[in-house]
Design an enzyme around this catalytic site. Structure first.
Site, mmCIF file in Angstrom:
data_model
loop_
_atom_site.group_PDB
_atom_site.id
_atom_site.type_symbol
_atom_site.label_atom_id
_atom_site.label_comp_id
_atom_site.label_asym_id
_atom_site.label_seq_id
_atom_site.Cartn_x
_atom_site.Cartn_y
_atom_site.Cartn_z
ATOM 1 N N SER A 12 0.848 -1.192 0.000
ATOM 2 C CA SER A 12 0.000 0.000 0.000
ATOM 3 C C SER A 12 0.882 1.241 0.000
ATOM 4 O O SER A 12 1.671 1.449 0.934
ATOM 5 C CB SER A 12 -0.889 0.026 1.238
ATOM 6 O OG SER A 12 -1.410 1.339 1.389
ATOM 7 N N HIS A 37 -1.217 -1.294 -4.346
ATOM 8 C CA HIS A 37 -2.488 -0.982 -3.683
ATOM 9 C C HIS A 37 -2.558 0.518 -3.389
ATOM 10 O O HIS A 37 -1.652 1.084 -2.760
ATOM 11 C CB HIS A 37 -2.574 -1.803 -2.393
ATOM 12 C CG HIS A 37 -3.876 -1.689 -1.657
ATOM 13 N ND1 HIS A 37 -4.982 -2.434 -1.994
ATOM 14 C CD2 HIS A 37 -4.240 -0.934 -0.599
ATOM 15 C CE1 HIS A 37 -5.977 -2.148 -1.154
ATOM 16 N NE2 HIS A 37 -5.553 -1.226 -0.298
ATOM 17 N N ASP A 39 -4.788 3.557 -1.773
ATOM 18 C CA ASP A 39 -5.842 3.822 -0.793
ATOM 19 C C ASP A 39 -6.423 5.218 -0.966
ATOM 20 O O ASP A 39 -5.768 6.213 -0.642
ATOM 21 C CB ASP A 39 -5.278 3.666 0.626
ATOM 22 C CG ASP A 39 -5.089 2.210 1.000
ATOM 23 O OD1 ASP A 39 -6.054 1.433 0.865
ATOM 24 O OD2 ASP A 39 -3.976 1.839 1.435
ATOM 25 N N MET A 41 -9.087 7.909 0.241
ATOM 26 C CA MET A 41 -9.899 8.235 1.419
ATOM 27 C C MET A 41 -10.482 9.630 1.269
ATOM 28 O O MET A 41 -9.824 10.525 0.738
ATOM 29 C CB MET A 41 -9.018 8.187 2.677
ATOM 30 C CG MET A 41 -8.315 6.855 2.867
ATOM 31 S SD MET A 41 -7.443 6.808 4.441
ATOM 32 C CE MET A 41 -6.598 5.227 4.294
ATOM 33 N N HIS A 70 -8.416 1.026 -3.874
ATOM 34 C CA HIS A 70 -9.325 0.770 -2.755
ATOM 35 C C HIS A 70 -10.007 2.074 -2.377
ATOM 36 O O HIS A 70 -9.374 2.965 -1.804
ATOM 37 C CB HIS A 70 -8.490 0.203 -1.591
ATOM 38 C CG HIS A 70 -9.249 -0.049 -0.339
ATOM 39 N ND1 HIS A 70 -8.618 -0.289 0.869
ATOM 40 C CD2 HIS A 70 -10.582 -0.114 -0.080
ATOM 41 C CE1 HIS A 70 -9.527 -0.494 1.811
ATOM 42 N NE2 HIS A 70 -10.719 -0.378 1.266
ATOM 43 N N MET A 72 -12.178 4.232 -0.153
ATOM 44 C CA MET A 72 -12.810 4.398 1.152
ATOM 45 C C MET A 72 -13.529 5.737 1.098
ATOM 46 O O MET A 72 -13.140 6.727 1.738
ATOM 47 C CB MET A 72 -11.742 4.345 2.264
ATOM 48 C CG MET A 72 -11.237 2.921 2.490
ATOM 49 S SD MET A 72 -9.614 2.852 3.270
ATOM 50 C CE MET A 72 -8.581 3.026 1.808
ATOM 51 N N MET A 141 -11.206 -6.331 5.522
ATOM 52 C CA MET A 141 -10.421 -5.382 6.319
ATOM 53 C C MET A 141 -10.080 -6.021 7.659
ATOM 54 O O MET A 141 -10.965 -6.515 8.362
ATOM 55 C CB MET A 141 -11.211 -4.087 6.566
ATOM 56 C CG MET A 141 -11.529 -3.256 5.336
ATOM 57 S SD MET A 141 -10.114 -2.743 4.338
ATOM 58 C CE MET A 141 -9.112 -1.874 5.544
ATOM 59 N N ASP A 176 -6.520 -6.659 4.128
ATOM 60 C CA ASP A 176 -5.992 -5.301 4.190
ATOM 61 C C ASP A 176 -5.965 -4.806 5.633
ATOM 62 O O ASP A 176 -7.010 -4.616 6.251
ATOM 63 C CB ASP A 176 -6.865 -4.386 3.322
ATOM 64 C CG ASP A 176 -6.238 -3.016 3.114
ATOM 65 O OD1 ASP A 176 -5.124 -2.785 3.629
ATOM 66 O OD2 ASP A 176 -6.874 -2.192 2.436
HETATM 67 C C1 DX5 Z 1 -6.219 1.136 5.756
HETATM 68 C C2 DX5 Z 1 -5.772 0.937 4.325
HETATM 69 C C3 DX5 Z 1 -4.670 -0.046 4.216
HETATM 70 C C4 DX5 Z 1 -3.417 0.378 4.927
HETATM 71 C C5 DX5 Z 1 -2.655 -0.832 5.332
HETATM 72 O O1 DX5 Z 1 -7.316 1.979 5.784
HETATM 73 O O2 DX5 Z 1 -6.840 0.491 3.516
HETATM 74 O O3 DX5 Z 1 -4.416 -0.387 2.875
HETATM 75 O O4 DX5 Z 1 -2.607 1.212 4.197
HETATM 76 O O5 DX5 Z 1 -1.555 -0.410 6.079
HETATM 77 P P1 DX5 Z 1 -0.794 -1.367 7.084
HETATM 78 O O6 DX5 Z 1 -0.282 -2.522 6.288
HETATM 79 O O7 DX5 Z 1 0.275 -0.497 7.619
HETATM 80 O O8 DX5 Z 1 -1.800 -1.810 8.111
HETATM 81 ZN ZN ZN Z 2 -6.431 -0.449 1.465
#
Ligand code: DX5
Ligand code: ZN
Length: 227
Positions: A12, A37, A39, A41, A70, A72, A141, A176
């Site tokens: 990620s 990956h 993320d 948000m 991904h 969110m 998750m 994840d």
């Molecule tokens: C959390 C994200 C993950 C995150 C994982 O909201 O969706 O992808 O970056 O990070 P680690 O591996 O550090 O838990």
């Molecule tokens: Zn993620």
């Protein structure tokens, strides 16, 4: 994108240097990442804000493997075309993000991407049972989404149930949150094949010291494959 259930490591880039995404992506791929990956948000569905379609589009030319985006965010549907245009290979939406996940997954596929559906830790496996024919990936998750570096929440029961529900369908199970060499074997043994890892991949390394990324990726992969 041919389907298989071999272990895939998806670093990620939430844990990368935000001023240097291009080189960070190149470094993790050179060091053995299978997917990248990304993320997204929105500061609303989750209490943190990262980046949107223009940034994801800028990552695209650097990603030679698979760009796994991904979301969110809520709502999802108004942004699907923007992420298709940005070049996402896989677009994952949360089942908690709105009342019409079935429609969302159809729209993601119609826009030419693979469709993923993500479940928060408090959401049962059954919530996606009637979506499996529309999904290419289920993301379980193992932290409450929003931040990297959180402690792993054990969801192995949920992973096992999903693996049974999925049967012979070509649907990946992605994990994840909090994945490291200690937790990876638990979820791999339960049936997961895609392991997202942020802090466990990026810790100790940098684009000028990328061998550490390689060591970290190999450590997670070896632990998962031994399970
Ligand atoms: C959390 C994200 C993950 C995150 C994982 O909201 O969706 O992808 O970056 O990070 P680690 O591996 O550090 O838990
Ligand atoms: Zn993620």
């Amino acid at each position: 994108m041919p389907f298989d259930r071999s272990i895939k490591i998806a670093p990620s880039i939430l844990s990368a240097d935000f001023a240097n995404f291009g080189q960070e992506i190149q470094a993790i791929e050179a060091q053995g990442a299978d997917w990248v990956h990304v993320d997204v948000m929105d500061g609303h569905f989750v209490p943190n804000l990262t980046f949107g379609p223009p940034a994801v589009k800028a990552f695209r030319p650097h990603v030679k493997t698979v760009m796994d985006v991904h979301l969110m965010i809520a709502p999802v549907d108004p942004y699907i075309q923007a992420y298709a245009d940005a070049g996402a290979d896989i677009l994952t939406a949360h089942v908690e993000a709105g009342p019409h996940t079935h429609r969302t997954l159809q729209a993601i596929r119609a826009a030419g991407m693979k469709a993923g559906v993500a479940l928060n830790p408090g959401t049962p496996a059954e919530s996606v049972e009637h979506l499996l024919d529309l999904a290419d990936l289920v993301c379980v998750m193992t932290v409450n989404p929003g931040f990297g570096g959180q402690k792993f929440i054990d969801m192995t029961d949920k992973v096992r149930r999903l693996r049974q529900m999925i049967g012979d369908r070509p649907v990946h199970i992605e994990i994840d949150g909090g994945v490291d060499p200690q937790t990876a074997p638990l979820v791999a043994a339960a049936g997961a094949d895609v392991l997202v890892a942020g802090s466990a991949v990026f810790k100790g390394g940098s684009v000028t010291n990328p061998d550490i990324y390689g060591e970290n990726i190999r450590a997670v992969r070896a632990a998962a494959e031994a399970a």
